[in-house]
Design a protein around this motif. Structure first.
Motif, PDB file in Angstrom:
ATOM      1  N   LEU A  20       0.816  -1.206   0.000  1.00  0.00           N
ATOM      2  CA  LEU A  20       0.000   0.000   0.000  1.00  0.00           C
ATOM      3  C   LEU A  20       0.856   1.266   0.000  1.00  0.00           C
ATOM      4  O   LEU A  20       0.450   2.317  -0.503  1.00  0.00           O
ATOM      5  CB  LEU A  20      -0.937   0.000   1.214  1.00  0.00           C
ATOM      6  N   ALA A  21       2.065   1.155   0.570  1.00  0.00           N
ATOM      7  CA  ALA A  21       2.935   2.319   0.645  1.00  0.00           C
ATOM      8  C   ALA A  21       3.636   2.603  -0.687  1.00  0.00           C
ATOM      9  O   ALA A  21       3.841   3.763  -1.047  1.00  0.00           O
ATOM     10  CB  ALA A  21       3.981   2.114   1.742  1.00  0.00           C
ATOM     11  N   TYR A  22       3.985   1.551  -1.405  1.00  0.00           N
ATOM     12  CA  TYR A  22       4.860   1.750  -2.560  1.00  0.00           C
ATOM     13  C   TYR A  22       4.219   1.451  -3.910  1.00  0.00           C
ATOM     14  O   TYR A  22       4.771   1.802  -4.950  1.00  0.00           O
ATOM     15  CB  TYR A  22       6.121   0.889  -2.394  1.00  0.00           C
ATOM     16  N   SER A  23       3.065   0.803  -3.930  1.00  0.00           N
ATOM     17  CA  SER A  23       2.424   0.496  -5.213  1.00  0.00           C
ATOM     18  C   SER A  23       1.696   1.723  -5.763  1.00  0.00           C
ATOM     19  O   SER A  23       1.159   2.538  -5.006  1.00  0.00           O
ATOM     20  CB  SER A  23       1.430  -0.656  -5.044  1.00  0.00           C
ATOM     21  N   LYS A  24       1.668   1.805  -7.095  1.00  0.00           N
ATOM     22  CA  LYS A  24       0.977   2.906  -7.769  1.00  0.00           C
ATOM     23  C   LYS A  24      -0.255   2.427  -8.542  1.00  0.00           C
ATOM     24  O   LYS A  24      -1.206   3.189  -8.730  1.00  0.00           O
ATOM     25  CB  LYS A  24       1.938   3.608  -8.739  1.00  0.00           C
ATOM     26  N   ASP A  25      -0.222   1.177  -8.946  1.00  0.00           N
ATOM     27  CA  ASP A  25      -1.316   0.626  -9.745  1.00  0.00           C
ATOM     28  C   ASP A  25      -2.568   0.444  -8.890  1.00  0.00           C
ATOM     29  O   ASP A  25      -2.520  -0.140  -7.812  1.00  0.00           O
ATOM     30  CB  ASP A  25      -0.887  -0.710 -10.345  1.00  0.00           C
ATOM     31  N   VAL A  26      -3.681   0.953  -9.384  1.00  0.00           N
ATOM     32  CA  VAL A  26      -4.912   0.922  -8.601  1.00  0.00           C
ATOM     33  C   VAL A  26      -5.370  -0.507  -8.317  1.00  0.00           C
ATOM     34  O   VAL A  26      -5.910  -0.798  -7.244  1.00  0.00           O
ATOM     35  CB  VAL A  26      -6.030   1.713  -9.321  1.00  0.00           C
ATOM     36  N   TYR A  27      -5.124  -1.416  -9.256  1.00  0.00           N
ATOM     37  CA  TYR A  27      -5.539  -2.802  -9.051  1.00  0.00           C
ATOM     38  C   TYR A  27      -4.662  -3.493  -8.002  1.00  0.00           C
ATOM     39  O   TYR A  27      -5.149  -4.289  -7.191  1.00  0.00           O
ATOM     40  CB  TYR A  27      -5.510  -3.566 -10.377  1.00  0.00           C
ATOM     41  N   ASP A  28      -3.372  -3.173  -8.022  1.00  0.00           N
ATOM     42  CA  ASP A  28      -2.484  -3.717  -6.994  1.00  0.00           C
ATOM     43  C   ASP A  28      -2.880  -3.198  -5.615  1.00  0.00           C
ATOM     44  O   ASP A  28      -2.860  -3.944  -4.621  1.00  0.00           O
ATOM     45  CB  ASP A  28      -1.028  -3.344  -7.288  1.00  0.00           C
ATOM     46  N   LEU A  29      -3.246  -1.928  -5.545  1.00  0.00           N
ATOM     47  CA  LEU A  29      -3.660  -1.353  -4.257  1.00  0.00           C
ATOM     48  C   LEU A  29      -4.891  -2.069  -3.718  1.00  0.00           C
ATOM     49  O   LEU A  29      -4.996  -2.321  -2.509  1.00  0.00           O
ATOM     50  CB  LEU A  29      -3.929   0.150  -4.407  1.00  0.00           C
ATOM     51  N   GLU A  30      -5.810  -2.408  -4.607  1.00  0.00           N
ATOM     52  CA  GLU A  30      -7.003  -3.150  -4.183  1.00  0.00           C
ATOM     53  C   GLU A  30      -6.616  -4.522  -3.633  1.00  0.00           C
ATOM     54  O   GLU A  30      -7.175  -4.983  -2.626  1.00  0.00           O
ATOM     55  CB  GLU A  30      -7.967  -3.317  -5.357  1.00  0.00           C
ATOM     56  N   ARG A  31      -5.670  -5.178  -4.291  1.00  0.00           N
ATOM     57  CA  ARG A  31      -5.234  -6.506  -3.842  1.00  0.00           C
ATOM     58  C   ARG A  31      -4.569  -6.417  -2.473  1.00  0.00           C
ATOM     59  O   ARG A  31      -4.784  -7.272  -1.610  1.00  0.00           O
ATOM     60  CB  ARG A  31      -4.276  -7.109  -4.872  1.00  0.00           C
ATOM     61  N   PHE A  32      -3.753  -5.399  -2.274  1.00  0.00           N
ATOM     62  CA  PHE A  32      -3.082  -5.258  -0.980  1.00  0.00           C
ATOM     63  C   PHE A  32      -4.085  -4.922   0.136  1.00  0.00           C
ATOM     64  O   PHE A  32      -3.901  -5.329   1.282  1.00  0.00           O
ATOM     65  CB  PHE A  32      -1.972  -4.206  -1.054  1.00  0.00           C
ATOM     66  N   GLU A  33      -5.139  -4.182  -0.205  1.00  0.00           N
ATOM     67  CA  GLU A  33      -6.198  -3.936   0.783  1.00  0.00           C
ATOM     68  C   GLU A  33      -6.875  -5.248   1.160  1.00  0.00           C
ATOM     69  O   GLU A  33      -7.226  -5.467   2.332  1.00  0.00           O
ATOM     70  CB  GLU A  33      -7.230  -2.949   0.229  1.00  0.00           C
ATOM     71  N   GLU A  34      -7.062  -6.140   0.192  1.00  0.00           N
ATOM     72  CA  GLU A  34      -7.656  -7.442   0.475  1.00  0.00           C
ATOM     73  C   GLU A  34      -6.731  -8.290   1.358  1.00  0.00           C
ATOM     74  O   GLU A  34      -7.196  -8.997   2.255  1.00  0.00           O
ATOM     75  CB  GLU A  34      -7.951  -8.179  -0.839  1.00  0.00           C
ATOM     76  N   ILE A  35      -5.446  -8.215   1.092  1.00  0.00           N
ATOM     77  CA  ILE A  35      -4.485  -8.947   1.933  1.00  0.00           C
ATOM     78  C   ILE A  35      -4.530  -8.422   3.368  1.00  0.00           C
ATOM     79  O   ILE A  35      -4.515  -9.190   4.331  1.00  0.00           O
ATOM     80  CB  ILE A  35      -3.067  -8.844   1.346  1.00  0.00           C
ATOM     81  N   ARG A  36      -4.602  -7.101   3.503  1.00  0.00           N
ATOM     82  CA  ARG A  36      -4.699  -6.514   4.845  1.00  0.00           C
ATOM     83  C   ARG A  36      -5.977  -6.976   5.546  1.00  0.00           C
ATOM     84  O   ARG A  36      -5.965  -7.297   6.728  1.00  0.00           O
ATOM     85  CB  ARG A  36      -4.653  -4.988   4.761  1.00  0.00           C
ATOM     86  N   LYS A  37      -7.062  -7.036   4.787  1.00  0.00           N
ATOM     87  CA  LYS A  37      -8.326  -7.500   5.356  1.00  0.00           C
ATOM     88  C   LYS A  37      -8.198  -8.949   5.831  1.00  0.00           C
ATOM     89  O   LYS A  37      -8.737  -9.312   6.893  1.00  0.00           O
ATOM     90  CB  LYS A  37      -9.446  -7.368   4.337  1.00  0.00           C
ATOM     91  N   LEU A  38      -7.501  -9.783   5.070  1.00  0.00           N
ATOM     92  CA  LEU A  38      -7.282 -11.167   5.492  1.00  0.00           C
ATOM     93  C   LEU A  38      -6.530 -11.235   6.814  1.00  0.00           C
ATOM     94  O   LEU A  38      -6.850 -12.042   7.690  1.00  0.00           O
ATOM     95  CB  LEU A  38      -6.496 -11.931   4.417  1.00  0.00           C
ATOM     96  N   SER A  39      -5.512 -10.391   6.970  1.00  0.00           N
ATOM     97  CA  SER A  39      -4.742 -10.391   8.221  1.00  0.00           C
ATOM     98  C   SER A  39      -5.621  -9.998   9.403  1.00  0.00           C
ATOM     99  O   SER A  39      -5.518 -10.569  10.493  1.00  0.00           O
ATOM    100  CB  SER A  39      -3.536  -9.444   8.110  1.00  0.00           C
ATOM    101  N   VAL A  40      -6.517  -9.031   9.189  1.00  0.00           N
ATOM    102  CA  VAL A  40      -7.449  -8.616  10.244  1.00  0.00           C
ATOM    103  C   VAL A  40      -8.427  -9.741  10.563  1.00  0.00           C
ATOM    104  O   VAL A  40      -8.721 -10.019  11.734  1.00  0.00           O
ATOM    105  CB  VAL A  40      -8.201  -7.340   9.814  1.00  0.00           C
TER     106      VAL A  40
END
Length: 205
Positions: A20-40
């Motif tokens: 989330l800090a270093y990605s620029k691609d909007v689709y990658d950002l969505e994927r990283f948000e999903e990964i964060r949600k999994l950790s929660v």
């Protein structure tokens, strides 16, 4: 020693935070948000914490994920160890807390001893740098390095602080109930080992 689910949750959170800090691609950002949600979701499944609390404490930091640093002070007097009773759980720990921005580890140790016990000390020796996952602490959402520094009393008198309700020295054979999120029996034993053998090398991991 920590459960595998906790290790997975922390690794997922670390990957998500960096992405989330270093990605620029909007689709990658969505994927990283999903990964964060999994950790929660993993933490929520295996602990009693609410998801909103987990998000605030565990999944709200930005930038590259790094371990938190906990500084603890070892102070002896007449072969007894200085300990403070924590107000949060009513149990005992070595004076200490999270490292502060702008202060060296020894400065944090000195500050924490004064705030939590009333004693003025000077830092004299690094005893150990520990990774909490290698010790019998209860599960924590954070990856924590613990820095243990020996200090000597040069002034002050026993005085409780905002976070402490009692100040006392204990012999090795009369330890009180420990606040194991902060310190463990084996770590206290390590402190007394240095008292008996001052030439012991610094312990790590």
């Amino acid at each position: 020693m920590e459960p595998k689910w906790l290790d997975w949750a922390k690794q997922l959170q670390s990957i998500a935070q960096a992405g989330l800090a270093y990605s620029k691609d909007v689709y990658d950002l969505e994927r990283f948000e999903e990964i964060r949600k999994l950790s929660v979701d993993i933490l929520a499944q295996y602990t009693d914490l609410e998801k909103t609390i987990i998000k605030d404490l565990f999944a709200s930091e930005t930038g590259y994920a790094t371990p938190k640093v906990d500084i603890r002070a070892v102070v002896f007097k007449d072969n007894k160890l200085l300990m403070v009773r924590e107000t949060t759980d009513g149990k005992w720990s070595l004076p200490g807390g999270w490292a502060d921005i702008g202060l060296t580890p020894s400065e944090v140790a000195v500050k924490e001893v004064k705030e939590e016990s009333g004693f003025v000390v000077k830092a004299v020796k690094l005893l150990a740098v520990l990774d909490n996952k290698c010790h019998p602490h209860p599960p924590s959402a954070f990856h924590i390095y613990k820095v243990i520094i020996q200090c000597e009393i040069i002034g002050g008198q026993p005085t409780i602080g905002i976070e402490t309700s009692e100040v006392k020295f204990f012999a090795e054979n009369e330890l009180p109930p420990l606040s194991t999120g902060r310190i463990t029996k084996t770590q206290i034993e390590l402190a007394f080992k240095y008292l008996k053998n001052p030439q012991e090398p610094v312990y790590f991991d």
